[in-house]
Design a protein around this motif. Structure first.
Motif, PDB file in Angstrom:
ATOM      1  N   VAL A 124     -95.211  48.687-104.394  1.00 46.81           N
ATOM      2  CA  VAL A 124     -95.201  47.206-105.527  1.00 46.81           C
ATOM      3  C   VAL A 124     -97.050  46.991-105.280  1.00 46.81           C
ATOM      4  O   VAL A 124     -97.359  46.403-106.354  1.00 46.81           O
ATOM      5  CB  VAL A 124     -94.283  46.132-104.498  1.00 46.81           C
ATOM      6  N   LEU A 125     -97.270  46.712-104.086  1.00 48.86           N
ATOM      7  CA  LEU A 125     -98.754  46.278-104.130  1.00 48.86           C
ATOM      8  C   LEU A 125     -99.835  47.317-104.721  1.00 48.86           C
ATOM      9  O   LEU A 125    -100.623  47.220-105.117  1.00 48.86           O
ATOM     10  CB  LEU A 125     -99.480  46.567-102.813  1.00 48.86           C
ATOM     11  N   ALA A 126     -99.857  48.252-105.140  1.00 47.15           N
ATOM     12  CA  ALA A 126    -100.065  49.199-106.225  1.00 47.15           C
ATOM     13  C   ALA A 126    -100.528  48.630-107.637  1.00 47.15           C
ATOM     14  O   ALA A 126    -101.213  49.734-108.426  1.00 47.15           O
ATOM     15  CB  ALA A 126    -100.152  50.477-105.642  1.00 47.15           C
ATOM     16  N   ARG A 127     -99.220  48.200-108.094  1.00 47.16           N
ATOM     17  CA  ARG A 127     -98.800  48.111-109.108  1.00 47.16           C
ATOM     18  C   ARG A 127     -99.632  47.107-109.710  1.00 47.16           C
ATOM     19  O   ARG A 127    -100.584  45.310-109.380  1.00 47.16           O
ATOM     20  CB  ARG A 127     -97.452  47.402-109.611  1.00 47.16           C
ATOM     21  N   VAL A 180     -90.825  41.409-102.585  1.00 52.65           N
ATOM     22  CA  VAL A 180     -90.775  42.495-101.363  1.00 52.65           C
ATOM     23  C   VAL A 180     -91.272  41.926-100.213  1.00 52.65           C
ATOM     24  O   VAL A 180     -92.294  41.153-100.229  1.00 52.65           O
ATOM     25  CB  VAL A 180     -91.573  43.950-101.144  1.00 52.65           C
ATOM     26  N   PRO A 181     -91.674  41.850 -99.034  1.00 51.26           N
ATOM     27  CA  PRO A 181     -92.295  41.191 -97.510  1.00 51.26           C
ATOM     28  C   PRO A 181     -93.197  42.306 -98.143  1.00 51.26           C
ATOM     29  O   PRO A 181     -92.932  43.537 -98.018  1.00 51.26           O
ATOM     30  CB  PRO A 181     -91.074  41.551 -96.648  1.00 51.26           C
ATOM     31  N   SER A 182     -94.846  41.975 -97.671  1.00 49.44           N
ATOM     32  CA  SER A 182     -95.743  42.587 -97.401  1.00 49.44           C
ATOM     33  C   SER A 182     -96.238  42.041 -96.570  1.00 49.44           C
ATOM     34  O   SER A 182     -98.354  41.778 -96.313  1.00 49.44           O
ATOM     35  CB  SER A 182     -96.567  42.568 -99.173  1.00 49.44           C
ATOM     36  N   ALA A 183     -96.366  42.113 -94.780  1.00 47.27           N
ATOM     37  CA  ALA A 183     -96.887  41.287 -94.014  1.00 47.27           C
ATOM     38  C   ALA A 183     -97.821  42.357 -93.882  1.00 47.27           C
ATOM     39  O   ALA A 183     -98.286  44.152 -94.055  1.00 47.27           O
ATOM     40  CB  ALA A 183     -95.558  41.360 -92.571  1.00 47.27           C
ATOM     41  N   SER A 184     -99.132  42.053 -93.140  1.00 47.09           N
ATOM     42  CA  SER A 184    -100.427  41.904 -92.382  1.00 47.09           C
ATOM     43  C   SER A 184    -100.766  41.647 -91.686  1.00 47.09           C
ATOM     44  O   SER A 184    -101.232  40.567 -91.439  1.00 47.09           O
ATOM     45  CB  SER A 184    -101.080  41.870 -94.166  1.00 47.09           C
ATOM     46  N   ALA A 185    -100.143  42.019 -90.127  1.00 46.78           N
ATOM     47  CA  ALA A 185    -100.257  41.619 -88.434  1.00 46.78           C
ATOM     48  C   ALA A 185    -102.047  41.792 -88.708  1.00 46.78           C
ATOM     49  O   ALA A 185    -102.389  40.804 -87.530  1.00 46.78           O
ATOM     50  CB  ALA A 185     -99.430  41.910 -88.114  1.00 46.78           C
ATOM     51  N   VAL A 186    -102.885  43.054 -89.231  1.00 50.56           N
ATOM     52  CA  VAL A 186    -103.807  43.370 -88.808  1.00 50.56           C
ATOM     53  C   VAL A 186    -105.063  42.166 -88.867  1.00 50.56           C
ATOM     54  O   VAL A 186    -106.206  41.701 -88.614  1.00 50.56           O
ATOM     55  CB  VAL A 186    -104.364  44.048 -89.700  1.00 50.56           C
ATOM     56  N   PHE A 187    -104.544  40.698 -89.817  1.00 49.28           N
ATOM     57  CA  PHE A 187    -105.937  39.981 -90.106  1.00 49.28           C
ATOM     58  C   PHE A 187    -105.207  39.179 -88.551  1.00 49.28           C
ATOM     59  O   PHE A 187    -105.301  37.955 -88.415  1.00 49.28           O
ATOM     60  CB  PHE A 187    -105.122  39.262 -91.302  1.00 49.28           C
ATOM     61  N   ALA A 188    -104.530  39.151 -87.805  1.00 50.32           N
ATOM     62  CA  ALA A 188    -103.970  38.118 -86.971  1.00 50.32           C
ATOM     63  C   ALA A 188    -105.221  37.991 -86.125  1.00 50.32           C
ATOM     64  O   ALA A 188    -106.199  38.383 -86.080  1.00 50.32           O
ATOM     65  CB  ALA A 188    -102.398  38.460 -86.126  1.00 50.32           C
ATOM     66  N   ALA A 189    -105.498  36.688 -85.689  1.00 52.59           N
ATOM     67  CA  ALA A 189    -106.912  36.193 -84.337  1.00 52.59           C
ATOM     68  C   ALA A 189    -106.368  35.318 -82.897  1.00 52.59           C
ATOM     69  O   ALA A 189    -105.469  34.706 -83.462  1.00 52.59           O
ATOM     70  CB  ALA A 189    -106.922  35.371 -85.602  1.00 52.59           C
TER      71      ALA A 189
END
Length: 279
Positions: free
Chosen positions: A113-116, A58-67
């Motif tokens: 999925v990430l919690a697995r 699955v896609p698990s994008a995390s734009a919060v880490f953009a700088a």
């Protein structure tokens, strides 16, 4: 009005059998709400695919880490750096593949999925993929800041499939990989990774809002049906990658949207030297 029955793990497993997904790695782009009532929620969808012997990617994008870019950076040509996606200040923490931070827009199934236990996650800080199942680690191992689509190419090489569950081709990241295969440049952004204080340059796809226009060119690869209330469209990954790549080689602007305010597509048009009508 007919109301769809409640969907459970067994229904998703049966769908995997019906669509020829048994034992294959599957990249799932989804909207859980599209199913209607789901007994067990997002976990039931994941469990159903795992029960069919699938590996779920699955896609698990995390734009919060953009700088923001490093000091003294000169804007890159045709990179749409003025599209508003680059923050003015760096994030408080850096990306860690062991973490579970994911954009809300990714939906409930990627969060599940990430919690697995035993899941694997790629190393791209902004556009990672996560996977669970027997091929989880091999699928995501090659992903890096410079190779954002490595999991999708691995999926294709392993005879995998992509599934759109209640979403359209505009959610299908593999089409960005096809753009790259056709010679179109990826966008460049920056992100904070781990304990590093300075930003790291990363590559990722541009606008995808025009991707539904490719539907006629890939219709021969599509298998469609309904699971609960969710409309599923499935495609063999390798064949889809090749077919979409051929489209982009013929027409480098095939995937652009027609929004005159889209700066990412404007950058794509400028890069190719093309002219496209707006409507």
């Amino acid at each position: 009005m007919t109301v769809a029955a409640e969907v459970g793990t067994a229904d998703v497993r049966a769908a995997a059998e019906r669509f020829g997904l048994v034992g294959r790695p599957v990249c799932l782009h989804s909207a859980l709400s599209s199913f209607g009532r789901v007994a067990g929620g997002a976990d039931a969808v994941v469990d159903g695919l795992l029960a069919a012997g699938c590996t779920v990617l699955v896609p698990s994008a995390s734009a919060v880490f953009a700088a923001p870019p490093p000091a003294g950076h000169t804007p890159l040509p045709h990179n749409s750096e003025d599209d508003g996606s680059i923050p003015a200040a760096p994030p408080a923490a850096g990306y860690d593949a062991a973490g579970d931070t994911v954009d809300r827009a990714m939906g409930a199934i990627p969060r599940a999925v990430l919690a697995r236990q035993g899941r694997s996650r790629g190393a791209h800080p902004l556009s990672s993929f996560a996977a669970v199942g027997p091929l989880a680690e091999p699928l995501v191992a090659g992903q890096s800041a410079d190779d954002v689509f490595a999991p999708l190419r691995e999926l294709a090489e392993r005879g995998g499939a992509v599934v759109l569950a209640g979403v359209g081709l505009d959610a299908l990241t593999l089409l960005h990989a096809a753009e790259e295969d056709a010679g179109l440049r990826l966008m460049v952004r920056w992100a904070r990774v781990g304990d590093a204080t300075g930003p790291v340059a990363v590559r990722h796809g541009g606008c995808s809002r025009g991707f539904e226009r490719l539907a006629p060119a890939v219709a021969h690869l599509e298998r469609a049906g309904v699971v609960g209330a969710s409309r599923w469209r499935t495609y063999p990954a390798a064949e889809l990658l090749a077919a979409a790549g051929a489209v982009f080689r013929r027409d480098r602007l095939a995937g652009v949207c027609h929004d005159p305010g889209c700066r990412r597509c404007a950058a794509r048009i400028a890069e190719t030297g093309g002219v496209i009508e707006t409507r």
